[in-house]
Motif scaffolding. Structure first.
Motif, short mmCIF file in Angstrom:
data_model
loop_
_atom_site.label_atom_id
_atom_site.label_comp_id
_atom_site.label_asym_id
_atom_site.label_seq_id
_atom_site.Cartn_x
_atom_site.Cartn_y
_atom_site.Cartn_z
N CYS A 140 1.38 6.05 7.70
CA CYS A 140 2.40 5.44 6.85
C CYS A 140 3.70 5.28 7.63
O CYS A 140 3.98 6.04 8.57
CB CYS A 140 2.66 6.34 5.63
SG CYS A 140 1.19 6.60 4.63
N HIS A 141 4.50 4.35 7.20
CA HIS A 141 5.88 4.10 7.69
C HIS A 141 6.21 4.64 9.09
O HIS A 141 7.05 5.51 9.27
CB HIS A 141 6.92 4.61 6.69
CG HIS A 141 6.65 5.97 6.09
ND1 HIS A 141 6.28 7.05 6.84
CD2 HIS A 141 6.69 6.37 4.80
CE1 HIS A 141 6.12 8.07 6.02
NE2 HIS A 141 6.36 7.69 4.79
N ILE A 142 5.54 4.03 10.09
CA ILE A 142 5.83 4.38 11.49
C ILE A 142 7.20 3.79 11.86
O ILE A 142 7.51 2.64 11.52
CB ILE A 142 4.69 3.84 12.39
CG1 ILE A 142 3.43 4.70 12.21
CG2 ILE A 142 5.11 3.76 13.86
CD1 ILE A 142 3.58 6.17 12.53
N THR A 194 6.22 -1.28 1.66
CA THR A 194 7.64 -1.14 1.28
C THR A 194 8.15 0.30 1.35
O THR A 194 9.32 0.51 1.58
CB THR A 194 7.89 -1.65 -0.15
OG1 THR A 194 7.22 -0.79 -1.08
CG2 THR A 194 7.41 -3.09 -0.32
N ASP A 195 7.29 1.30 1.09
CA ASP A 195 7.75 2.65 0.79
C ASP A 195 8.86 2.59 -0.26
O ASP A 195 9.90 3.25 -0.13
CB ASP A 195 8.23 3.40 2.05
CG ASP A 195 8.42 4.89 1.77
OD1 ASP A 195 7.99 5.36 0.69
OD2 ASP A 195 9.00 5.58 2.63
N HIS A 196 8.62 1.78 -1.28
CA HIS A 196 9.55 1.67 -2.43
C HIS A 196 9.72 3.07 -3.03
O HIS A 196 8.79 3.61 -3.63
CB HIS A 196 8.92 0.72 -3.45
CG HIS A 196 9.70 0.56 -4.72
ND1 HIS A 196 10.80 -0.26 -4.83
CD2 HIS A 196 9.52 1.11 -5.95
CE1 HIS A 196 11.26 -0.21 -6.07
NE2 HIS A 196 10.50 0.62 -6.77
N VAL A 221 0.81 -1.23 0.00
CA VAL A 221 0.00 0.00 0.00
C VAL A 221 0.85 1.27 0.00
O VAL A 221 0.32 2.37 0.22
CB VAL A 221 -1.00 0.01 1.19
CG1 VAL A 221 -1.99 -1.13 1.07
CG2 VAL A 221 -0.28 -0.04 2.54
N HIS A 222 2.15 1.14 -0.28
CA HIS A 222 3.00 2.34 -0.27
C HIS A 222 4.17 2.19 -1.24
O HIS A 222 5.26 1.73 -0.89
CB HIS A 222 3.52 2.59 1.15
CG HIS A 222 4.12 3.94 1.32
ND1 HIS A 222 3.98 4.69 2.47
CD2 HIS A 222 4.87 4.71 0.50
CE1 HIS A 222 4.62 5.83 2.35
NE2 HIS A 222 5.17 5.87 1.15
N THR A 223 3.91 2.57 -2.50
CA THR A 223 4.93 2.47 -3.55
C THR A 223 5.03 3.80 -4.28
O THR A 223 4.02 4.46 -4.50
CB THR A 223 4.51 1.39 -4.58
OG1 THR A 223 4.33 0.15 -3.92
CG2 THR A 223 5.55 1.22 -5.66
N HIS A 224 6.24 4.18 -4.66
CA HIS A 224 6.42 5.38 -5.50
C HIS A 224 6.76 4.91 -6.91
O HIS A 224 7.82 4.33 -7.13
CB HIS A 224 7.53 6.26 -4.94
CG HIS A 224 7.19 6.80 -3.58
ND1 HIS A 224 6.54 8.00 -3.38
CD2 HIS A 224 7.37 6.27 -2.34
CE1 HIS A 224 6.35 8.20 -2.09
NE2 HIS A 224 6.85 7.16 -1.43
N LEU A 225 5.83 5.14 -7.84
CA LEU A 225 6.02 4.66 -9.21
C LEU A 225 6.58 5.74 -10.13
O LEU A 225 6.93 5.45 -11.27
CB LEU A 225 4.70 4.10 -9.75
CG LEU A 225 4.30 2.76 -9.10
CD1 LEU A 225 2.86 2.41 -9.40
CD2 LEU A 225 5.23 1.64 -9.54
N GLY A 271 0.05 3.40 -5.58
CA GLY A 271 1.10 4.36 -5.93
C GLY A 271 0.88 5.70 -5.26
O GLY A 271 -0.25 6.20 -5.18
N MET A 272 1.97 6.29 -4.82
CA MET A 272 1.91 7.56 -4.07
C MET A 272 1.82 8.78 -5.01
O MET A 272 2.28 8.73 -6.15
CB MET A 272 3.16 7.66 -3.19
CG MET A 272 3.07 6.80 -1.96
SD MET A 272 1.78 7.49 -0.87
CE MET A 272 1.49 6.10 0.21
N PRO A 273 1.26 9.89 -4.49
CA PRO A 273 0.95 11.03 -5.36
C PRO A 273 2.05 12.10 -5.46
O PRO A 273 1.84 13.13 -6.09
CB PRO A 273 -0.27 11.63 -4.67
CG PRO A 273 -0.01 11.40 -3.21
CD PRO A 273 0.72 10.07 -3.14
#
Ligand code: NCD
Ligand code: ZN
Length: 354
Positions: free
Chosen positions: A155-157, A227-229, A12-16, A44-46
Motif C-alpha cells: 500500500c501507499h509506497i 487514494t488512501d482516502h 483499492v484503498h479507502t477508509h469508510l 474499504g480498509m479494516p
C-alpha cells in the motif's frame, strides 16, 4: 473544450469509517465521494472501531454497507494476533487481507513473526494479502512473498528506497505489486511544513527526491494509483493530537488527469493504473456498462463542494485540468453535474450473496 470517457475507476484503498467513525465518513457519504471522483468500485480498509477482524463484525458491517452504498464496495479483513485463529472463517467475507507492519491510525498492528506466518500459511491463496509497510518493512514483505510463493501488494509506497527495492524484487520475478497515492505524487515535505496537520498522513510526505522517484517509476514499477482516502474532521485535525490522514476520493482523478494534460503520463497508462491493474491484482468483478465522462476544462478544487463528510481537502484552491461531469454505473446515470442520482443500496457489496 474536449471530453474524455474512461471506464469506471477502482480505488483499492479507502477508509469508510464504519463502524465507529461515522462522524468522519459513512457508507453513503464515502461512496458519494467516490462517484463524484469518477470511482465506481472501492475497497474499504479494516482499521475501524471495532476493527474488521472477526466474522461477526465483518458480517454486520457488510449488511450495513448493503443498505447504504451508492457504488460497489468490498472490505478488507484486518490481520491481528488476537484473532489469528479465526482467519480462515473471516476470509469468505473479505475482498483481501490487510496487514499493518507500521504505525498509523488505529490499533491494528502485526509485530510478531508467528502471526505473519499464520497469515501467509492460512489466508486462502485466491485472495490477496496487502501490507502497510514502510522503509525496511518492505523488505519483510518481499521476503514473505518469496518464502511462501504468494502475491503481496504494498500500500501507499512513498519513498525512493521503497520503490527501488520493489523494482529489484520485480526484476527477480517475485510476485509483488504496489500502489502510490496522488498526495505522495503531488505534495512533498514542504507542504507539511506549510500546512501542518492538514498535510500529515502515514506514510508522511516525502522529500522532492522521493517524489521524483515515484514519477520515474510510474510507467513501470507502480501498478496502481490508490487514494488512501482517510477522512478526519477539521476539529480533529486542529486538536492537540491530530490523527494522520487526508481525504482523496474526489481529487484523485482530477489530479491524475492534470498529469495527463501536462504529458507526465498517458491516458492509457492512467486507465491501467486506476482501473485495469486494480481489477486484475485484486481479482475484482467486471462492471459492465460503466463509464466516467470527464470535461477537460480548467477547474479549481474546492472543499465546499465535497461529498466526503470531512468537508476539507489539502488540495483546496488547486487548479486542475478537468472535472467529472457524469458517471454511469451498470447503465444507470448515478452522478451528473455535481449531483448524486443513485439511491442508497444501489451499489453491490462484494462478499454478500445476491
Ligand atoms: C489512515 C487512517 O486515517 O485510517 N491514515 C493515514 O494517514 N493514511 C491509516 C492508514 O492508511 O495508514
Ligand atoms: Zn490507508
Amino acid at each position: 473544450m474536449s471530453q474524455i470517457t474512461l471506464p469506471g475507476l477502482i480505488d483499492v484503498h479507502t477508509h469508510l469509517r464504519v463502524p465507529g467513525g461515522e462522524h468522519k465518513e459513512d457508507f453513503y457519504t464515502g461512496t458519494a465521494a467516490a462517484l463524484a471522483g469518477g470511482i465506481t468500485m472501492i475497497l474499504g480498509m479494516p482499521n475501524t472501531s471495532p476493527p474488521l477482524t472477526t466474522p461477526e463484525v465483518m458480517q454486520a458491517v457488510l449488511a450495513r454497507a448493503q443498505k447504504d452504498v451508492l457504488c460497489d464496495v468490498g472490505l478488507f479483513a484486518g490481520a491481528s494476533p488476537d484473532y489469528i485463529a479465526q482467519l480462515v472463517q473471516l476470509a469468505p467475507f473479505a475482498a483481501a487481507l490487510k496487514i499493518y507492519l507500521n504505525d498509523t491510525f488505529g490499533p491494528l498492528r502485526v509485530e510478531d513473526v508467528p502471526t505473519l506466518r499464520a497469515c501467509f500459511q492460512n489466508w486462502p491463496a485466491d485472495k490477496l494479502i496487502a501490507m502497510h509497510a514502510e522503509k525496511q518493512s518492505v523488505a519483510v514483505g518481499i521476503g514473505l512473498a518469496a518464502v511462501y510463493g504468494r502475491a503481496v501488494h504494498f500500500c501507499h509506497i512513498s519513498r525512493r528506497e521503497e520503490i527501488e527495492l520493489i523494482a529489484d524484487a520485480k526484476m527477480h520475478g517475485l510476485p509483488v505489486t504496489c500502489e502510490v497515492t496522488p498526495h505522495h505524487l503531488f505534495m512533498n515535505e514542504a507542504d507539511y511544513r506549510r500546512m501542518g496537520a492538514l498535510a500529515d498522513m502515514r506514510p508522511v510526505l516525502g522529500t522532492p527526491d522521493d517524489v521524483a522517484a515515484l514519477w520515474e517509476h510510474l510507467t513501470e514499477t507502480i501498478d496502481c494509483i490508490a487514494t488512501d482516502h482517510a477522512p478526519h474532521t477539521l476539529a480533529e485535525k486542529q486538536s492537540p493530537k491530530p490523527p494522520p490522514g487526508v481525504a482523496g476520493l474526489e481529487t484523485s482523478l482530477p489530479l491524475m488527469i492534470t498529469a495527463v494534460a501536462q504529458n507526465r503520463l498517458t491516458l492509457d497508462r492512467l486507465i491501467q493504473l486506476m482501473c485495469d491493474n486494480p481489477r486484475r491484482i485484486y481479482n475484482l468483478p467486471p462492471q459492465p456498462e460503466t463509464w466516467v465522462e470527464v470535461e477537460m476544462t480548467p477547474t479549481t478544487i474546492r472543499s465546499e463542494t465535497m461529498f466526503s463528510k470531512c468537508g476539507w481537502t489539502p488540495f483546496h484552491g488547486w487548479e486542475v485540468a478537468g472535472r467529472i461531469s457524469r458517471v454511469t454505473l451498470r447503465g444507470q446515470v448515478v452522478y451528473e453535474a455535481g449531483k448524486i442520482l443513485a439511491a442508497a443500496g444501489n451499489g453491490r457489496v462484494l462478499g454478500m450473496s445476491d
